[in-house]
Design a protein around this motif. Structure first.
Motif, short mmCIF file in Angstrom:
data_model
loop_
_atom_site.label_atom_id
_atom_site.label_comp_id
_atom_site.label_asym_id
_atom_site.label_seq_id
_atom_site.Cartn_x
_atom_site.Cartn_y
_atom_site.Cartn_z
N MET A 82 0.83 -1.20 0.00
CA MET A 82 0.00 0.00 0.00
C MET A 82 0.87 1.26 0.00
O MET A 82 1.84 1.36 0.74
CB MET A 82 -0.90 -0.02 1.23
N GLU A 83 0.49 2.23 -0.85
CA GLU A 83 1.20 3.51 -0.92
C GLU A 83 0.38 4.57 -0.21
O GLU A 83 -0.81 4.72 -0.47
CB GLU A 83 1.36 3.94 -2.38
N THR A 84 1.01 5.31 0.68
CA THR A 84 0.33 6.39 1.40
C THR A 84 0.97 7.72 1.04
O THR A 84 2.11 7.78 0.57
CB THR A 84 0.39 6.18 2.92
N PHE A 85 0.21 8.80 1.28
CA PHE A 85 0.72 10.15 1.04
C PHE A 85 -0.09 11.12 1.90
O PHE A 85 -1.18 10.79 2.38
CB PHE A 85 0.63 10.53 -0.45
N TYR A 92 -3.55 9.77 3.31
CA TYR A 92 -4.37 9.05 2.34
C TYR A 92 -3.62 7.82 1.86
O TYR A 92 -2.40 7.73 2.00
CB TYR A 92 -4.68 9.94 1.12
N ARG A 93 -4.35 6.89 1.27
CA ARG A 93 -3.73 5.73 0.63
C ARG A 93 -4.32 5.59 -0.77
O ARG A 93 -5.51 5.84 -1.00
CB ARG A 93 -3.98 4.45 1.44
N TYR A 94 -3.45 5.19 -1.71
CA TYR A 94 -3.93 4.89 -3.06
C TYR A 94 -4.63 3.54 -3.04
O TYR A 94 -4.25 2.64 -2.29
CB TYR A 94 -2.76 4.83 -4.05
N LEU A 95 -5.64 3.40 -3.88
CA LEU A 95 -6.28 2.10 -4.04
C LEU A 95 -5.37 1.20 -4.86
O LEU A 95 -4.55 1.68 -5.65
CB LEU A 95 -7.63 2.25 -4.75
N ILE A 136 -8.92 8.29 2.47
CA ILE A 136 -8.29 8.52 3.78
C ILE A 136 -7.82 7.18 4.32
O ILE A 136 -8.52 6.17 4.21
CB ILE A 136 -9.28 9.21 4.74
N ASN A 137 -6.64 7.16 4.90
CA ASN A 137 -6.03 5.92 5.37
C ASN A 137 -6.57 5.54 6.74
O ASN A 137 -5.91 5.72 7.77
CB ASN A 137 -4.50 6.05 5.40
#
Length: 200
Positions: A82-85, A92-95, A136-137
């Motif tokens: 999982m990639e977060t930013f 947030y996390r990318y789907l 949102i993560n």
């Protein structure tokens, strides 16, 4: 006709040798050739999502199916790697790539929900950043046991329906939750006509 073929055919017909063995067999075997058939299905037309006769019994598998769709999308899809930013001070996390675009997310959710419900969910629970869907993560949603729910039909027409479910709490803790489910028939199949986040 060749004598070997005649003798082989005679031996086969008399049951003296099996078709898969012996020098006189009509067709030599070359390993085990197994053909596997894989069922292909269009998005939204597999499993419980193919319900066209909605009853108090058939709604439960449809809701359970819809809950799985929601849980997977709400968790960001395949969470491996999982990639977060950070965005506006919130993590947030990318789907995952199978849900990565708005169209992929919509197609996935529409396997159990109407287009309008999927569009509302995508619009209110996700953002698009650099062409990729993100959220949102955090994990949200309830742990109600929809697979053990009972249903009562409140109303039903040829194209719309409303059911009230009595859904047990996890591990039998507390009273059952009363959940109203609105549905609509789309292309001959019933879909939930409310945003997944409002139902689950």
């Amino acid at each position: 006709m060749n004598k070997k073929w005649m003798i082989g055919t005679l031996a086969l017909s008399l049951g003296l040798v099996s078709a898969g063995s012996g020098a006189l067999a009509a067709t030599p075997t070359v390993g085990n050739t197994t053909v596997k058939t894989v069922a292909a299905s269009l998005p939204g037309k597999e499993g419980p999502a193919t319900i066209n006769n909605l009853t108090v019994k058939s709604i439960i598998p449809l809701v359970v199916h819809a809950k799985k769709l929601y849980t997977y999308s709400n968790a960001g899809g395949n969470t491996h790697g999982m990639e977060t930013f950070m965005y506006n001070g919130t993590e947030y996390r990318y789907l995952s790539s199978d849900l990565g675009s708005r169209q992929q997310l919509m197609n996935y959710i529409k396997r159990g929900f109407t287009h309008n419900a999927a569009a509302f969910y995508a619009q209110t629970q996700f953002i698009e950043v650099n062409g990729r869907m993100a959220q949102i993560n955090e994990d949200i949603g309830n742990q109600l046991q929809y697979d053990k729910a009972t249903a009562v039909m409140v109303s039903k027409t040829a194209t719309t329906a409303v059911f009230e479910l009595s859904v047990p709490q996890p591990n039998g803790q507390g009273d059952n939750a009363d959940v109203v489910v609105k549905l609509k028939k789309v292309n001959g199949y019933w879909r939930i006509d409310m945003s997944p986040d409002t139902l689950f």
